[in-house]
Design a protein around this motif. Structure first.
Motif, short mmCIF file in Angstrom:
data_model
loop_
_atom_site.label_atom_id
_atom_site.label_comp_id
_atom_site.label_asym_id
_atom_site.label_seq_id
_atom_site.Cartn_x
_atom_site.Cartn_y
_atom_site.Cartn_z
N MET A 1 34.60 32.19 47.17
CA MET A 1 35.14 33.23 46.28
C MET A 1 37.00 33.40 46.59
N GLU A 2 37.08 33.29 45.11
CA GLU A 2 38.81 33.24 45.57
C GLU A 2 38.99 34.55 46.02
N ALA A 3 39.94 34.62 47.19
CA ALA A 3 40.10 35.56 47.83
C ALA A 3 41.15 37.40 47.04
N TYR A 4 42.19 36.45 45.78
CA TYR A 4 42.13 37.62 44.81
C TYR A 4 41.56 38.16 44.38
N PHE A 5 40.50 37.20 43.94
CA PHE A 5 39.27 37.70 43.02
C PHE A 5 38.54 39.01 43.67
N ALA A 6 38.28 39.01 44.89
CA ALA A 6 37.86 39.60 46.07
C ALA A 6 38.58 40.78 46.68
N VAL A 7 39.96 40.93 46.44
CA VAL A 7 40.80 42.05 46.88
C VAL A 7 41.06 42.75 45.46
N ASP A 8 40.77 42.26 44.11
CA ASP A 8 41.29 43.25 43.38
C ASP A 8 39.99 43.56 42.77
N ARG A 9 38.38 42.55 43.21
CA ARG A 9 37.30 43.84 43.01
C ARG A 9 36.99 44.94 43.44
N LEU A 10 37.56 44.61 44.68
CA LEU A 10 37.40 45.31 45.55
C LEU A 10 37.90 46.70 45.33
N ARG A 11 39.22 46.79 45.62
CA ARG A 11 40.16 47.60 45.28
C ARG A 11 39.85 48.79 43.58
N GLY A 12 39.49 48.23 42.37
CA GLY A 12 39.17 48.60 41.13
C GLY A 12 38.05 49.23 42.00
N LEU A 13 36.91 49.08 42.09
CA LEU A 13 35.82 49.43 42.49
C LEU A 13 35.85 50.78 43.48
N ALA A 14 36.65 50.54 43.90
CA ALA A 14 36.61 51.66 45.33
C ALA A 14 37.41 52.56 44.84
N GLN A 15 38.62 52.24 43.85
CA GLN A 15 39.32 53.58 42.78
C GLN A 15 38.32 53.84 41.39
N ASP A 16 37.25 52.62 41.26
CA ASP A 16 36.69 53.16 40.20
C ASP A 16 35.29 54.72 41.05
N HIS A 17 34.73 54.52 42.44
CA HIS A 17 33.73 55.60 43.03
C HIS A 17 34.58 56.54 43.71
N LEU A 329 29.55 51.85 44.93
CA LEU A 329 30.33 50.41 45.33
C LEU A 329 29.72 48.92 45.58
N TRP A 330 28.98 49.45 45.99
CA TRP A 330 27.82 48.39 46.86
C TRP A 330 26.98 47.34 45.79
N ALA A 331 26.38 49.08 44.88
CA ALA A 331 25.48 48.39 43.80
C ALA A 331 26.51 47.23 42.72
N ASP A 332 27.35 47.85 42.57
CA ASP A 332 28.26 46.85 41.09
C ASP A 332 29.02 46.28 41.89
N LEU A 333 29.15 46.17 43.18
CA LEU A 333 30.25 45.11 44.18
C LEU A 333 28.71 43.97 43.48
N VAL A 334 27.54 44.18 44.17
CA VAL A 334 26.25 43.19 44.82
C VAL A 334 26.13 42.45 42.85
N ASP A 335 26.44 43.42 41.70
CA ASP A 335 26.72 42.87 40.55
C ASP A 335 28.04 41.47 39.91
N ALA A 336 28.64 41.98 41.07
CA ALA A 336 30.15 41.45 40.53
C ALA A 336 29.82 40.19 41.79
N LEU A 337 29.53 40.67 42.49
CA LEU A 337 28.95 38.78 43.66
C LEU A 337 28.62 38.07 42.97
N ARG A 338 27.11 38.27 42.47
CA ARG A 338 26.25 37.37 41.81
C ARG A 338 27.06 36.67 40.28
N GLU A 339 28.11 37.01 39.85
CA GLU A 339 28.90 36.74 39.20
C GLU A 339 29.71 35.58 39.30
N HIS A 340 30.11 35.73 40.48
CA HIS A 340 30.54 34.93 40.78
C HIS A 340 30.17 33.86 41.85
#
Length: 447
Positions: A1-17, A329-340
């Motif tokens: 998994m690309e580092a930039y994706f992980a950073v951006d997605r984690l930051r975005g999900l943290a803000q969402d929740h 956040l974890w539930a959404d992250l699991v979905d994102a990881l599965r997509e990638h």
């Protein structure tokens, strides 16, 4: 998994929740990606780093179970010996069924102990006193009969560790497991290594309201350190995972393959209804299209932690978050990881597909108890439905299905319904337990 994706997605999900800070570590194909976001405390500018410790809650149980496995490997303990053989406190237990409780039962949550026993003395922390107090309680069911998640059982395991090693649980944990894994110990509830690392504050978030994160203190009941008394990072959790995967250098010395296999095997009676797809000795099983993942989830006051690892591929994923919304956040992250391309296993209970039952419901009516938690189930709507209440003011309507599972919908909120089930005695067919959220409550009286 690309580092930039992980950073951006984690930051975005943290803000969402509205999560102030979080850590994510992924170990895959021999490489480790570790990213962080946010701050240790809302309103501050102190960033979360890879070394910041978060309250791990019940993920502590995997560490406690691993130390038990180490003692088994050393020949000091046996999986299937009665716990009474190791603990003098079990002599004279008020419930004779406790004499049959084994380490395997405690580790797999099939011992039948109450879920959340606490000492009357809020300042006491002796595991010997705690265990002696546990033996004054009644079991929910015969040991090995079924699954009922129990913090109590893991605190008793902590006492087994102390009695066997002749040292405090914290000292054994530090010397036998944490230091060898390269982890600087943090015991939020107290201990010799408390405070050596920066610790993230927990936060309460009320979704749907102001969405602001408010710092909260960490409360750990007396005697509960072995069940939930560690803090650590996502990197620390992945380090533990590599030990169980056998990919860490020296893994066979620290935890031999035989004990790793014993811990990861599913216990037949531990169906973990409502929490996971199965349970081993300290490790939950989570189904996925690529086979089961192992791990554990944990919550503490204002924090959550999640660990998954996949024995077939050696992949490990860990998340820590310092807010009550970390589980979302974890539930959404699991979905994102599965997509990638990282198909992380996670358990999401589904409603029963069996036909609804609207007759003969008096068979299920009665009072149910697990320690201080009490439920009342009564026939409702002229006997065509069931209603559940408890002492906290919870009122929920139950839709019962033919497989004895039910859907519970609260009457006071619009929250999504949740699932539970009734359990019967296989010999008589009598209803003996109700299961909610992975915990069982024993039927004490019929309505």
């Amino acid at each position: 998994m690309e580092a930039y994706f992980a950073v951006d997605r984690l930051r975005g999900l943290a803000q969402d929740h509205s999560v102030p800070g979080a850590q994510l570590t992924i170990r895959r194909a021999g490489e480790t990606l570790s990213v962080t976001t946010g701050v240790r405390r809302a309103g501050s500018t102190t960033p979360v780093t890879a070394d910041t410790a978060f309250a791990l809650g019940s993920v502590t149980k995997v560490f406690t179970a691993t130390v038990i496995a180490q003692l088994v490997a050393e020949g000091d303990l046996e999986w299937d010996e009665p716990v009474a053989d190791y603990l003098a406190e079990f002599d004279g237990a008020v419930d004779g069924r406790m004499s049959a409780v084994t380490l395997r039962h405690l580790l797999s949550h099939t011992a039948g102990l109450v879920a959340d026993h606490e000492l009357d003395d809020a300042g006491a922390s002796s595991l010997a006193r705690y265990t002696a107090s546990v033996t004054t309680t009644r079991t929910l069911h015969a040991p090995g009969h079924c699954f009922s998640y129990s913090n109590t059982g893991y605190n008793v395991l902590g006492r087994v560790i102390e009695a066997t090693a002749d040292m405090k649980w914290q000292a054994v944990m530090e010397n036998s497991l944490l230091r060898p894994l390269g982890i600087d110990p943090v015991f939020p509830g107290g201990g010799t290594a408390a405070g050596l690392r920066a610790v993230a504050d927990g936060h309460a978030v009320r979704p749907g309201r102001e969405r602001a994160a408010h710092p909260v203190g960490l409360h750990l009941p007396a005697g509960w350190a072995p069940a939930g008394g560690l803090a650590g990072s996502a990197d620390d959790l992945v380090a533990l995972a590599t030990l169980h995967l056998g990919t860490r250098p020296g893994a066979d010395t620290l935890l031999p393959a035989a004990e790793r296999a014993e811990m990861s095997a599913a216990a037949p009676a531990a169906d973990a209804f409502g929490m996971a797809d199965g349970w081993g000795l300290g490790l939950a099983h989570y189904a996925s299209p690529v086979g089961p993942w192992l791990g554990h989830d944990g919550t503490a006051d204002g924090a959550s932690a999640h660990l998954r690892f996949h024995p077939a591929t050696g992949t490990a994923v860990a998340l820590t978050a310092n807010a009550t919304t970390g589980t979302r956040l974890w539930a959404d992250l699991v979905d994102a990881l599965r997509e990638h391309g990282v198909p992380v296993g996670d358990h999401r209970p589904a409603a029963s597909t069996a036909p609804a039952v609207t007759t003969g419901l008096d068979r299920f009516a009665g009072d149910y108890r697990n320690g201080d938690t009490r439920f009342a189930v009564r026939a409702h709507r002229e006997g065509t439905a069931l209603r559940l209440t408890d002492a906290t003011g919870l009122t929920a309507d139950l839709t019962l299905h033919g497989d004895l599972a039910f859907t519970a919908r609260r009457t006071d909120t619009d929250t999504a319904p949740y699932t539970g089930r009734f359990v019967t005695d296989p010999a008589t067919g009598d209803v003996t337990l109700i299961q909610l959220g992975g915990r069982s409550a024993r039927r004490t009286t019929a309505a």
